[in-house]
Scaffold this active site. Structure first.
Site, short mmCIF file in Angstrom:
data_model
loop_
_atom_site.label_atom_id
_atom_site.label_comp_id
_atom_site.label_asym_id
_atom_site.label_seq_id
_atom_site.Cartn_x
_atom_site.Cartn_y
_atom_site.Cartn_z
N GLU A 70 4.67 -5.15 7.00
CA GLU A 70 3.92 -4.09 7.70
C GLU A 70 4.41 -3.85 9.13
O GLU A 70 4.41 -2.72 9.62
CB GLU A 70 2.42 -4.42 7.74
N ALA A 118 0.86 -1.18 0.00
CA ALA A 118 0.00 0.00 0.00
C ALA A 118 0.90 1.23 0.00
O ALA A 118 2.07 1.16 0.41
CB ALA A 118 -0.89 -0.03 1.23
N1 DAK Z 1 4.63 3.22 -0.78
C1 DAK Z 1 5.04 4.41 -1.31
N2 DAK Z 1 6.20 4.56 -1.98
C2 DAK Z 1 6.97 3.48 -2.11
C3 DAK Z 1 6.61 2.21 -1.60
C4 DAK Z 1 5.36 2.11 -0.91
N3 DAK Z 1 4.90 0.96 -0.41
N4 DAK Z 1 7.59 1.35 -1.90
C5 DAK Z 1 8.51 2.03 -2.58
N5 DAK Z 1 8.16 3.32 -2.71
C6 DAK Z 1 8.87 4.39 -3.41
C7 DAK Z 1 10.11 4.80 -2.63
O1 DAK Z 1 9.78 5.70 -1.61
C8 DAK Z 1 10.93 5.42 -3.74
O2 DAK Z 1 10.45 6.71 -3.99
P1 DAK Z 1 11.49 7.94 -4.25
O3 DAK Z 1 12.40 7.94 -3.08
O4 DAK Z 1 12.17 7.56 -5.54
O5 DAK Z 1 10.61 9.12 -4.38
C9 DAK Z 1 10.62 4.57 -4.96
O6 DAK Z 1 9.39 3.92 -4.64
C10 DAK Z 1 11.66 3.49 -5.22
O7 DAK Z 1 11.83 2.77 -4.02
P2 DAK Z 1 13.28 2.56 -3.35
O8 DAK Z 1 14.22 3.63 -3.73
O9 DAK Z 1 13.06 2.30 -1.93
O10 DAK Z 1 13.72 1.22 -4.13
P3 DAK Z 1 14.70 0.10 -3.62
O11 DAK Z 1 14.91 -0.79 -4.79
O12 DAK Z 1 15.91 0.70 -2.94
O13 DAK Z 1 13.91 -0.69 -2.47
C11 DAK Z 1 11.96 -1.81 -1.56
C12 DAK Z 1 12.77 -1.43 -2.81
C13 DAK Z 1 10.67 -2.49 -2.03
C14 DAK Z 1 12.76 -2.78 -0.70
C15 DAK Z 1 11.64 -0.53 -0.74
O14 DAK Z 1 11.11 0.44 -1.63
C16 DAK Z 1 10.66 -0.76 0.36
O15 DAK Z 1 10.99 -1.30 1.41
N6 DAK Z 1 9.39 -0.35 0.14
C17 DAK Z 1 8.34 -0.46 1.13
C18 DAK Z 1 7.86 -1.87 1.22
C19 DAK Z 1 6.77 -2.02 2.27
O16 DAK Z 1 7.01 -1.75 3.47
N7 DAK Z 1 5.63 -2.46 1.84
C20 DAK Z 1 4.50 -2.65 2.72
C21 DAK Z 1 3.70 -1.39 2.71
S1 DAK Z 1 2.50 -1.41 3.96
C22 DAK Z 1 -4.49 -0.96 5.91
C23 DAK Z 1 -4.64 -1.75 4.86
C24 DAK Z 1 -3.56 -2.23 4.18
C25 DAK Z 1 -2.31 -1.90 4.56
C26 DAK Z 1 -2.14 -1.10 5.63
C27 DAK Z 1 -3.22 -0.61 6.31
N8 DAK Z 1 -5.56 -0.41 6.65
C28 DAK Z 1 -6.76 -1.28 6.81
C29 DAK Z 1 -5.45 0.81 7.24
C30 DAK Z 1 -1.19 -2.35 3.81
C31 DAK Z 1 0.03 -1.96 4.16
C32 DAK Z 1 1.17 -2.13 3.31
O17 DAK Z 1 1.15 -2.71 2.25
#
Ligand code: DAK
Length: 259
Positions: free
Chosen positions: A133, A65
């Site tokens: 998460e 997300a």
């Molecule tokens: N959201 C927003 N931007 C993101 C993103 C994300 N999930 N993942 C990556 N990006 C963005 C980065 O910020 C970066 O943007 P700039 O800095 O270029 O502006 C760009 O994409 C490229 O990412 P990286 O530079 O970080 O790329 P790397 O290859 O170095 O790293 C990575 C890739 C996938 C390991 C890293 O980007 C990362 O850790 N991303 C986050 C992964 C993550 O934590 N995903 C889970 C998200 S939480 C809910 C319902 C659902 C949910 C929550 C609540 N409610 C009922 C309220 C769901 C939650 C989730 O999915």
């Protein structure tokens, strides 16, 4: 219908949805979730479509997300956002169409959850899969705490949920989370080949089977078996049942009409 965050292609009975926000690794913001809900309904109502594929543009499937958007949410907005995600997953699960996830890269958080709502999952050797998460001070909100243990068992699911660790495609295959690991350059070819194979089957039966498995797994066995008896007997009112059995006896390939 035109979309901003997704690309939709319809060809030879297959609807392919590509999430197209590569600048944020295809993170799911509210608008993308809304577009996905709309396109899933569009494909559902399109009589020319019999199988759907979901993939991501460039190096990610979906990196979760959208954290930028979530960071500012209050409780009510978070509830609505979670509702949208659940709506999407349910539309996919309840769809008459078999959904194939072609996981081309990161499938994290909401990406892993969307992948798990699909019926068959092919992943490239580049894929990284997980529910990170917990590292953001939250837990999965699009069904991850529920679908993951149902798919891989609660011991392994709790390990992934509690550590936030990501696993590669090989490990995901080993624990039964995905169906197949494919070389990156072959991913779409293999996915389309699988879609083509399913297209040759009875569309009535693919929808029956999907419904039976998805509903049956959440209820007790005797009730689930009752569902199977009902749709098994209903199958004998279809042209496809007559065609399938006649073709066998005539020693030829069946030509199913989905009727
Ligand atoms: N959201 C927003 N931007 C993101 C993103 C994300 N999930 N993942 C990556 N990006 C963005 C980065 O910020 C970066 O943007 P700039 O800095 O270029 O502006 C760009 O994409 C490229 O990412 P990286 O530079 O970080 O790329 P790397 O290859 O170095 O790293 C990575 C890739 C996938 C390991 C890293 O980007 C990362 O850790 N991303 C986050 C992964 C993550 O934590 N995903 C889970 C998200 S939480 C809910 C319902 C659902 C949910 C929550 C609540 N409610 C009922 C309220 C769901 C939650 C989730 O999915």
């Amino acid at each position: 219908m035109s979309y901003k965050h997704i690309i939709v292609e319809k060809k030879n009975g297959i609807g392919t949805i590509t999430i197209n926000r590569p600048q944020v690794l295809n993170a799911l913001n509210r608008e993308t979730l809304e577009e996905l809900i709309t396109v899933v309904q569009e494909l559902e109502n399109d009589p020319t479509i019999h199988v759907a594929i979901i993939t991501g543009k460039e190096k990610a499937f979906i990196a979760g997300a959208d954290i930028t958007q979530m960071q500012e949410m209050n409780t009510l907005q978070a509830k609505k956002f979670g509702g949208l995600g659940h709506q999407l997953m349910q539309h996919i699960e309840n769809s008459r169409l078999p959904y194939i996830a072609a996981v081309n890269g990161y499938a994290l958080g909401g990406g892993c959850e969307l992948m798990m709502a699909c019926d068959i999952i092919l992943a490239s050797t580049h894929a990284k899969i997980g529910q990170p998460e917990i590292n953001l001070g939250i837990h999965p909100g699009f069904g991850g705490t529920q679908r993951l243990p149902r798919l891989i068992g609660k011991i392994k699911a709790k390990e992934l949920l509690l550590t936030g660790d990501t696993i590669d495609a090989q490990e995901a295959y080993r624990i039964g989370l995905i169906n197949k690991v494919v070389e990156p350059e072959k991913l779409m070819e293999e996915t389309e080949k699988l879609a083509q194979k399913i297209l040759t089957k009875s569309a009535v039966q693919t929808s029956f089977i999907k419904e039976l498995v998805n509903k049956g797994i959440n209820i007790d066995l005797p009730s689930a078996n009752t569902l199977e008896i009902a749709s098994f007997s209903a199958s004998f009112a279809t042209e496809d049942q007559k065609e399938g059995m006649t073709a066998f006896l005539e020693k030829r390939k069946p030509l199913f009409k989905g009727k």
